[in-house]
Design a protein around this motif. Structure first.
Motif, mmCIF file in Angstrom:
data_model
loop_
_atom_site.group_PDB
_atom_site.id
_atom_site.type_symbol
_atom_site.label_atom_id
_atom_site.label_comp_id
_atom_site.label_asym_id
_atom_site.label_seq_id
_atom_site.Cartn_x
_atom_site.Cartn_y
_atom_site.Cartn_z
ATOM 1 N N ILE A 11 0.878 -1.173 0.000
ATOM 2 C CA ILE A 11 0.000 0.000 0.000
ATOM 3 C C ILE A 11 0.912 1.219 0.000
ATOM 4 O O ILE A 11 1.862 1.297 0.790
ATOM 5 N N VAL A 12 0.633 2.181 -0.867
ATOM 6 C CA VAL A 12 1.355 3.455 -0.857
ATOM 7 C C VAL A 12 0.317 4.563 -0.759
ATOM 8 O O VAL A 12 -0.449 4.787 -1.702
ATOM 9 N N THR A 13 0.251 5.247 0.368
ATOM 10 C CA THR A 13 -0.728 6.321 0.514
ATOM 11 C C THR A 13 -0.243 7.559 -0.231
ATOM 12 O O THR A 13 0.944 7.796 -0.387
ATOM 13 N N GLY A 14 -1.203 8.354 -0.700
ATOM 14 C CA GLY A 14 -0.861 9.568 -1.439
ATOM 15 C C GLY A 14 -0.041 9.277 -2.675
ATOM 16 O O GLY A 14 0.920 9.992 -2.975
ATOM 17 N N SER A 15 -0.418 8.234 -3.419
ATOM 18 C CA SER A 15 0.433 7.771 -4.522
ATOM 19 C C SER A 15 -0.150 8.068 -5.901
ATOM 20 O O SER A 15 0.241 7.471 -6.892
ATOM 21 N N GLY A 16 -1.065 9.032 -5.975
ATOM 22 C CA GLY A 16 -1.601 9.398 -7.271
ATOM 23 C C GLY A 16 -0.649 10.186 -8.126
ATOM 24 O O GLY A 16 -0.755 10.202 -9.356
ATOM 25 N N GLN A 17 0.308 10.853 -7.489
ATOM 26 C CA GLN A 17 1.261 11.683 -8.218
ATOM 27 C C GLN A 17 2.496 11.910 -7.350
ATOM 28 O O GLN A 17 2.569 11.467 -6.218
ATOM 29 N N GLY A 18 3.482 12.604 -7.922
ATOM 30 C CA GLY A 18 4.661 13.009 -7.169
ATOM 31 C C GLY A 18 5.467 11.851 -6.615
ATOM 32 O O GLY A 18 5.617 10.798 -7.252
ATOM 33 N N LEU A 19 5.977 12.043 -5.414
ATOM 34 C CA LEU A 19 6.811 11.019 -4.785
ATOM 35 C C LEU A 19 6.051 9.712 -4.585
ATOM 36 O O LEU A 19 6.592 8.630 -4.812
ATOM 37 N N GLY A 20 4.807 9.791 -4.156
ATOM 38 C CA GLY A 20 4.037 8.580 -3.919
ATOM 39 C C GLY A 20 3.890 7.730 -5.161
ATOM 40 O O GLY A 20 4.018 6.503 -5.109
ATOM 41 N N LEU A 21 3.634 8.372 -6.293
ATOM 42 C CA LEU A 21 3.527 7.633 -7.553
ATOM 43 C C LEU A 21 4.866 7.015 -7.924
ATOM 44 O O LEU A 21 4.914 5.873 -8.404
ATOM 45 N N ALA A 22 5.953 7.744 -7.687
ATOM 46 C CA ALA A 22 7.278 7.187 -7.969
ATOM 47 C C ALA A 22 7.540 5.953 -7.118
ATOM 48 O O ALA A 22 8.083 4.948 -7.613
ATOM 49 N N TYR A 23 7.155 5.989 -5.844
ATOM 50 C CA TYR A 23 7.327 4.820 -4.977
ATOM 51 C C TYR A 23 6.482 3.652 -5.486
ATOM 52 O O TYR A 23 6.962 2.505 -5.550
ATOM 53 N N ALA A 24 5.220 3.931 -5.811
ATOM 54 C CA ALA A 24 4.320 2.866 -6.262
ATOM 55 C C ALA A 24 4.823 2.232 -7.557
ATOM 56 O O ALA A 24 4.802 1.005 -7.713
ATOM 57 N N ARG A 25 5.264 3.049 -8.491
ATOM 58 C CA ARG A 25 5.756 2.526 -9.773
ATOM 59 C C ARG A 25 7.008 1.685 -9.578
ATOM 60 O O ARG A 25 7.185 0.645 -10.222
ATOM 61 N N GLU A 26 7.881 2.118 -8.684
ATOM 62 C CA GLU A 26 9.116 1.363 -8.444
ATOM 63 C C GLU A 26 8.816 0.023 -7.782
ATOM 64 O O GLU A 26 9.387 -1.007 -8.158
ATOM 65 N N LEU A 27 7.918 0.010 -6.809
ATOM 66 C CA LEU A 27 7.556 -1.248 -6.162
ATOM 67 C C LEU A 27 6.904 -2.197 -7.162
ATOM 68 O O LEU A 27 7.189 -3.399 -7.174
ATOM 69 N N ALA A 28 6.031 -1.652 -8.020
ATOM 70 C CA ALA A 28 5.384 -2.483 -9.039
ATOM 71 C C ALA A 28 6.400 -2.989 -10.054
ATOM 72 O O ALA A 28 6.325 -4.145 -10.499
ATOM 73 N N ARG A 29 7.341 -2.153 -10.419
ATOM 74 C CA ARG A 29 8.379 -2.561 -11.370
ATOM 75 C C ARG A 29 9.204 -3.711 -10.813
ATOM 76 O O ARG A 29 9.693 -4.570 -11.557
ATOM 77 N N ARG A 30 9.323 -3.749 -9.485
ATOM 78 C CA ARG A 30 10.078 -4.819 -8.828
ATOM 79 C C ARG A 30 9.232 -6.072 -8.595
ATOM 80 O O ARG A 30 9.710 -7.034 -8.020
ATOM 81 N N GLY A 31 7.961 -6.028 -8.987
ATOM 82 C CA GLY A 31 7.127 -7.214 -8.897
ATOM 83 C C GLY A 31 6.008 -7.171 -7.886
ATOM 84 O O GLY A 31 5.173 -8.083 -7.846
ATOM 85 N N ALA A 32 5.967 -6.139 -7.034
ATOM 86 C CA ALA A 32 4.910 -6.067 -6.026
ATOM 87 C C ALA A 32 3.592 -5.620 -6.648
ATOM 88 O O ALA A 32 3.569 -4.813 -7.581
ATOM 89 N N ALA A 33 2.486 -6.145 -6.143
ATOM 90 C CA ALA A 33 1.164 -5.606 -6.459
ATOM 91 C C ALA A 33 0.926 -4.427 -5.528
ATOM 92 O O ALA A 33 1.246 -4.495 -4.338
ATOM 93 N N VAL A 34 0.388 -3.330 -6.065
ATOM 94 C CA VAL A 34 0.336 -2.088 -5.301
ATOM 95 C C VAL A 34 -1.092 -1.562 -5.192
ATOM 96 O O VAL A 34 -1.811 -1.471 -6.193
ATOM 97 N N VAL A 35 -1.471 -1.195 -3.970
ATOM 98 C CA VAL A 35 -2.702 -0.443 -3.742
ATOM 99 C C VAL A 35 -2.341 1.033 -3.798
ATOM 100 O O VAL A 35 -1.574 1.535 -2.970
#
Length: 303
Positions: free
Chosen positions: A9-33
């Protein structure tokens, strides 16, 4: 750094830093909320992640309440079957000097940053402990919470409070093999565009220009993607023994922040009255007072 099979789960991940975190975790194979207060923004982030081959699910809501925190955990479990990683990134600003700051300005920022971090971590910790397989909790701090910042009573206070909670949670959750760390990023986002000495660098990035080495190294300033690697590291197996830490990141710089500690001490038999302190202060303490605010390199101070 393979996170395949993990759910984050990445809160506040629609844009900015949160989106960067979510995209990186997903790129590494994690499913992301993905979470954002705006449904269109959250859905756009999910679309971006899935277009890159990742797995993502949107949960809309403003963090702070117990109900939204539980909805995030439920969204992870119902959609992907489990929860392994939580990144508490959601934030907002209501900057004013203390004599102009209203109760609402203060309460709104504390509710999102500090209470939102607490409620989301509590809900995630309960789920992770039930699963019995450990977990990773990564809370986002700020240099303002480490050293203070003019006009940010609410934000600095909340971010400092988050670090105190992180250290406590690291102890409380250690037996459950759940690590808890803080990341202290410096990056070009909507929340840093108004900082005067960073403005020219933010504009340069918007114009597609390469940042000078001074900005990336001395200021530790870069784009959101520069702060994503440390989140992936702390979420992975390689960081299994890292807990209770505050890690600064930005541009080309990675750093550990120290924990608060006593720097200068003296002793006086029978205790210290005001007169004894007055006598001791100039010789023992006066030359060791701590600074406030960020200590900026000269080039940045001149901006």
């Amino acid at each position: 750094m393979d996170l395949t099979g993990k759910v984050a789960i990445v809160t506040g991940s629609g844009q900015g830093l949160g989106l960067a975190y979510a995209r990186e975790l997903a790129r590494r194979g994690a499913a992301v909320v993905v979470n954002d207060i705006n449904a269109d923004t959250a859905n756009a982030a999910v679309a971006a992640i899935t277009a890159e081959g990742g797995k993502a699910h949107a949960v809309t809501g403003a963090v702070g309440s117990t109900e939204v925190a539980q909805a995030l955990v439920d969204g992870a479990v119902e959609t992907f079957g489990r929860l392994d990683i939580l990144v508490t990134n959601a934030g907002m600003l209501r900057d004013k000097v203390v004599w102009k700051m209203t109760d609402e300005d203060f309460d709104q920022v504390l509710n999102v940053h500090m209470r939102g971090t607490f409620t989301c971590v509590r809900a995630a910790a309960i789920r992770m402990r039930e699963q019995g397989e450990g977990g990773r909790i990564i809370c986002i701090g700020s240099p303002a919470g480490q050293r203070g910042n003019f006009g940010q009573t609410n934000y600095s206070g909340a971010k400092a409070g988050i670090l105190g909670m992180v250290r406590t949670w690291a102890m409380e959750l250690q037996r459950a093999n759940i690590t808890v760390n803080a990341v202290v990023p410096v990056a070009a986002t909507a929340m840093t565009e108004t900082v005067p000495f960073l403005k020219p660098y933010v504009e340069a990035m918007h114009n597609g220009e390469q940042l000078p080495s001074f900005a990336r190294r001395e200021l530790g300033f870069g784009g959101p993607e520069d702060a994503a690697g440390i989140v992936a590291f702390l979420a992975g197996d390689a960081a299994a023994e890292v807990t209770g830490q505050a890690v600064g990141v930005g541009g080309d710089r990675l750093a550990l922040w120290s924990h608060p500690d006593m720097t200068t001490t003296a002793y006086h038999d029978g205790g210290w009255d005001a007169e004894a302190i007055e006598q001791e202060w100039p010789t023992t303490f006066a030359d060791h007072l701590e600074s406030v605010g960020e200590k900026l390199p000269e080039e940045a101070s001149a901006q």
